[in-house]
Design an enzyme around this catalytic site. Sequence first.
Site, short mmCIF file in Angstrom:
data_model
loop_
_atom_site.label_atom_id
_atom_site.label_comp_id
_atom_site.label_asym_id
_atom_site.label_seq_id
_atom_site.Cartn_x
_atom_site.Cartn_y
_atom_site.Cartn_z
N SER A 1 1.12 21.85 -18.68
CA SER A 1 2.35 22.32 -19.34
C SER A 1 2.69 21.29 -20.41
N TYR B 1 15.06 4.01 -12.51
CA TYR B 1 13.81 3.24 -12.65
C TYR B 1 13.90 2.34 -13.87
N ASN C 1 2.96 12.64 -12.81
CA ASN C 1 4.12 12.76 -13.71
C ASN C 1 3.68 12.58 -15.15
N LEU D 1 0.82 -1.24 0.00
CA LEU D 1 0.00 0.00 0.00
C LEU D 1 0.84 1.27 0.00
N CYS D 2 2.12 1.17 -0.42
CA CYS D 2 2.94 2.41 -0.46
C CYS D 2 2.43 3.36 -1.53
N ASN D 3 1.68 2.84 -2.51
CA ASN D 3 1.11 3.74 -3.51
C ASN D 3 -0.32 3.33 -3.85
N LYS E 1 14.11 -2.11 -14.48
CA LYS E 1 13.35 -2.96 -15.41
C LYS E 1 14.30 -3.77 -16.28
N ASN F 1 2.48 3.12 -23.25
CA ASN F 1 1.93 4.12 -22.32
C ASN F 1 0.51 3.76 -21.89
N SER G 1 13.64 17.05 -19.52
CA SER G 1 14.88 16.30 -19.82
C SER G 1 14.58 14.80 -19.86
N SER H 1 8.74 -2.52 -19.32
CA SER H 1 8.37 -1.21 -19.86
C SER H 1 9.16 -0.94 -21.13
N LYS I 1 7.75 3.45 -9.44
CA LYS I 1 7.79 3.67 -10.90
C LYS I 1 7.92 5.13 -11.32
N1 LIG Z 1 1.84 2.92 -15.37
C1 LIG Z 1 2.69 2.89 -16.37
O1 LIG Z 1 2.67 3.76 -17.26
C2 LIG Z 1 3.72 1.78 -16.49
C3 LIG Z 1 4.49 1.67 -17.66
C4 LIG Z 1 5.42 0.64 -17.75
C5 LIG Z 1 5.58 -0.26 -16.70
N2 LIG Z 1 4.83 -0.13 -15.58
C6 LIG Z 1 5.02 -1.09 -14.48
O2 LIG Z 1 3.79 -1.69 -14.15
C7 LIG Z 1 3.76 -1.99 -12.75
C8 LIG Z 1 2.51 -1.41 -12.12
O3 LIG Z 1 2.51 -0.03 -12.41
P1 LIG Z 1 1.28 0.89 -11.91
O4 LIG Z 1 1.19 2.02 -12.88
O5 LIG Z 1 0.10 0.03 -11.63
O6 LIG Z 1 1.87 1.47 -10.55
P2 LIG Z 1 1.15 1.61 -9.11
O7 LIG Z 1 2.08 2.38 -8.27
O8 LIG Z 1 -0.24 2.05 -9.29
O9 LIG Z 1 1.10 0.08 -8.62
C9 LIG Z 1 2.21 -0.54 -8.03
C10 LIG Z 1 1.71 -1.20 -6.76
O10 LIG Z 1 2.78 -1.91 -6.16
C11 LIG Z 1 2.77 -1.66 -4.76
N3 LIG Z 1 4.14 -1.84 -4.28
C12 LIG Z 1 5.24 -1.11 -4.57
N4 LIG Z 1 6.32 -1.62 -3.92
C13 LIG Z 1 5.89 -2.71 -3.22
C14 LIG Z 1 6.51 -3.65 -2.36
N5 LIG Z 1 7.81 -3.56 -2.05
N6 LIG Z 1 5.75 -4.63 -1.82
C15 LIG Z 1 4.43 -4.73 -2.10
N7 LIG Z 1 3.77 -3.86 -2.90
C16 LIG Z 1 4.51 -2.87 -3.45
C17 LIG Z 1 2.22 -0.24 -4.60
O11 LIG Z 1 1.63 -0.03 -3.33
C18 LIG Z 1 1.19 -0.17 -5.72
O12 LIG Z 1 -0.09 -0.56 -5.27
C19 LIG Z 1 5.06 -1.45 -12.17
O13 LIG Z 1 6.01 -2.51 -12.11
C20 LIG Z 1 5.50 -0.42 -13.21
O14 LIG Z 1 6.91 -0.26 -13.23
C21 LIG Z 1 3.90 0.87 -15.43
C1 LIG Z 2 11.02 10.06 -19.38
C2 LIG Z 2 9.94 9.40 -18.62
O1 LIG Z 2 9.46 9.89 -17.63
N1 LIG Z 2 9.50 8.23 -19.14
C3 LIG Z 2 8.49 7.45 -18.38
C4 LIG Z 2 7.11 7.95 -18.79
O2 LIG Z 2 7.00 7.74 -20.17
P1 LIG Z 2 6.50 8.96 -21.06
O3 LIG Z 2 7.39 10.10 -20.81
O4 LIG Z 2 6.35 8.44 -22.46
O5 LIG Z 2 5.03 9.23 -20.47
P2 LIG Z 2 4.42 10.62 -19.97
O6 LIG Z 2 2.99 10.39 -19.80
O7 LIG Z 2 5.21 11.12 -18.80
O8 LIG Z 2 4.67 11.66 -21.20
C5 LIG Z 2 4.03 11.42 -22.46
C6 LIG Z 2 4.22 12.65 -23.31
O9 LIG Z 2 3.51 13.73 -22.69
C7 LIG Z 2 4.39 14.81 -22.42
N2 LIG Z 2 3.95 15.41 -21.15
C8 LIG Z 2 3.85 14.64 -20.02
C9 LIG Z 2 3.38 15.20 -18.84
C10 LIG Z 2 3.01 16.58 -18.81
O10 LIG Z 2 2.60 17.14 -17.80
N3 LIG Z 2 3.14 17.31 -19.98
C11 LIG Z 2 3.61 16.76 -21.14
O11 LIG Z 2 3.71 17.43 -22.17
C12 LIG Z 2 5.78 14.21 -22.39
O12 LIG Z 2 6.77 15.18 -22.77
C13 LIG Z 2 5.66 13.09 -23.42
O13 LIG Z 2 5.86 13.63 -24.71
O14 LIG Z 2 6.10 7.23 -18.15
C14 LIG Z 2 6.16 5.82 -18.41
C15 LIG Z 2 5.04 5.19 -17.64
O15 LIG Z 2 5.18 5.47 -16.29
C16 LIG Z 2 7.51 5.24 -17.98
O16 LIG Z 2 7.58 3.85 -18.30
C17 LIG Z 2 8.60 5.99 -18.71
O17 LIG Z 2 9.87 5.50 -18.26
#
Ligand SMILES: NC(=O)c1ccc[n+]([C@@H]2O[C@H](COP(=O)([O-])OP(=O)(O)OC[C@H]3O[C@@H](n4cnc5c(N)ncnc54)[C@H](O)[C@@H]3O)[C@@H](O)[C@H]2O)c1
Ligand SMILES: CC(=O)N[C@H]1[C@@H](OP(=O)(O)OP(=O)(O)OC[C@H]2O[C@@H](n3ccc(=O)[nH]c3=O)[C@H](O)[C@@H]2O)O[C@H](CO)[C@@H](O)[C@@H]1O
Length: 351
Positions: A226, A159, A208, A36-38, A163, A189, A305, A134, A94
Site C-alpha cells: 500500500s 517513540y 511498519n 531479545l524482545c525483538n 529520542k 531511514n 497519519s 533519529s 521503536k
Molecule cells: N531502524 C530504524 O529505521 C531506526 C531509525 C532511527 C533510529 N533507530 C534507533 O536505532 C536503534 C536500533 O534500532 P533497530 O532498527 O536495530 O531496532 P531493533 O528492534 O532491531 O533492535 C533493538 C534491539 O534492542 C533490544 N532491546 C529493546 N529493549 C531492550 C531492553 N530493555 N533491554 C535490552 N535489549 C533491548 C531488542 O531486543 C532488539 O534486539 C533503536 O534505538 C532505534 O530507536 C532506528
Molecule cells: C511516521 C513514522 O512512522 N516515522 C518513523 C518511520 O519513518 P518513515 O515514516 O520515514 O519511514 P517508513 O519506512 O515507515 O516510510 C517511508 C515512506 O514510505 C511510505 N510507506 C511506508 C510503509 C508502507 O507500507 N507504505 C508506504 O507508502 C511512507 O508513507 C513514507 O513516505 O520509521 C523511522 C525508522 O523506524 C522512524 O524513525 C520514524 O519515526
Amino acid sequence: MAPPTVLVTGGAGYIGSHTVLEMLNAGYNVICVDNLCNAYSSGASKLPEALNRVQEITGKKIHFYRVNITDREQVRSVFQEHKIDMVAHFAALKAVGESCRIPLQYYHNNMTGTNVLLEAMADNNVFKFVYSSSATVYGEPKFLPVTEEHPTGNCTSPYGKTKYFTEEILKDLCKSDKRWAVVSLRYFNPVGAHISGRIGEDPNGEPNNLMPYIAQVAVGRRPKLSVYGSDFPTKDGTGVRDYIHIVDLAEGHVKALDKLRNIAETGFFAYNLGTGVGCSVLELVHAFERASGQKVTYELVDRRSGDVATCYADAKLAEQALGWKATRGIDKMCEDTWRWQSQNPNGYAQK
Ligand SMILES: NC(=O)c1ccc[n+]([C@@H]2O[C@H](COP(=O)([O-])OP(=O)(O)OC[C@H]3O[C@@H](n4cnc5c(N)ncnc54)[C@H](O)[C@@H]3O)[C@@H](O)[C@H]2O)c1
Ligand SMILES: CC(=O)N[C@H]1[C@@H](OP(=O)(O)OP(=O)(O)OC[C@H]2O[C@@H](n3ccc(=O)[nH]c3=O)[C@H](O)[C@@H]2O)O[C@H](CO)[C@@H](O)[C@@H]1O
C-alpha cells in the site's frame, strides 16, 4: 595497548548487529547485551541468531549476555565482569504506532533503560557514549535539507519523544559533568543488509517500514504494497525520504567511536547520518524491481497519519567532524536487501 572494549546494548537487533560486525572488523572488542524482545534466538545456541552469523562472518568472538537494561543489577553485573571503555546504545522499542498505543511501556523501556545504563556507566567511570537517535527528533522539517541546527522536540509520537527527551538528558548530563563525551547519531531511514546476505532486517509481524514491506512483497510473503499517499507536493506525489545503507550507517558508528577514543574534548555532539539525497516511494519500488527482477505489486491509498511529504539530511557536519560520508546508493541498498530477503524469506527463524 589492548583495543578498546565497547558495550553494545541492543546488539542482536537490525542496526546493532550490523554495527557490531563493523566494530569487530575495525578491531574493537565487543560485549553485547540484549533482552531479545525483538531479536530471534533459536535457544539451542548461547548467541541470538544474528550474532551467531556475525561471529561466522568475522571469525571473531562476541561476549553476549541476555540482559534487560531496565534491570539495574543485570546491567551492573556486566560492568563488574568486563572493563568497558565506551558504550554504543541501540536498545529501545521503536514502533511509532505501537508507542501511541502503549506510551508508558515506551517511556519505561527507552527512558528508564537509558538512565539505568548511564548511572551504571558513571559508577564504573565510563563516560564515552554513542546514542541511537533519529531524524524523528526534528518533527516536520521547517527547512530542507535538515541540518543539526534544525529545531528538535516537535515530535509527533511517544517513540519520537523518547529520542528527544533522552537527547535533552544527555545535554544536561554533559553540562553537569565535564567527564562525559556523548555522540548522538540522528539516523534518517536505514535500509539494506550486509553484502553476505546472512544478516538483515527481520521485523516482527507486518513491517511498519517501507523497505522491508517491499522486500516481503517481492519474495511473495505479502500480496501487495500500500503506497501511503500519492498527492504529496513531491516529484511523483509519493513521500520522499533519505534512505541510508545500513553498512554506511554502521561505519558511521565506528567513526564516532574512533572520535571518542582519540579526543580529549568532551561534551554533547549530534550528527545526521543520511545521504543528503531524497528518494520517493515509487522510485524505491522501481529500483527494487530492477535489483530483484521481481514485480512489486502496489496500490495507491490514502496518506498515513503523521507522515510528512519530504525529509532528507544535510550530512556535511558528520563528514567534517567524523570523516564519514555515505557511499552506497539506492541500487546497492535494493540489491543487498534482496540478497538477504531471497536467502532468508522468513528472516532468522527459518534455518
Ligand atoms: N531502524 C530504524 O529505521 C531506526 C531509525 C532511527 C533510529 N533507530 C534507533 O536505532 C536503534 C536500533 O534500532 P533497530 O532498527 O536495530 O531496532 P531493533 O528492534 O532491531 O533492535 C533493538 C534491539 O534492542 C533490544 N532491546 C529493546 N529493549 C531492550 C531492553 N530493555 N533491554 C535490552 N535489549 C533491548 C531488542 O531486543 C532488539 O534486539 C533503536 O534505538 C532505534 O530507536 C532506528
Ligand atoms: C511516521 C513514522 O512512522 N516515522 C518513523 C518511520 O519513518 P518513515 O515514516 O520515514 O519511514 P517508513 O519506512 O515507515 O516510510 C517511508 C515512506 O514510505 C511510505 N510507506 C511506508 C510503509 C508502507 O507500507 N507504505 C508506504 O507508502 C511512507 O508513507 C513514507 O513516505 O520509521 C523511522 C525508522 O523506524 C522512524 O524513525 C520514524 O519515526
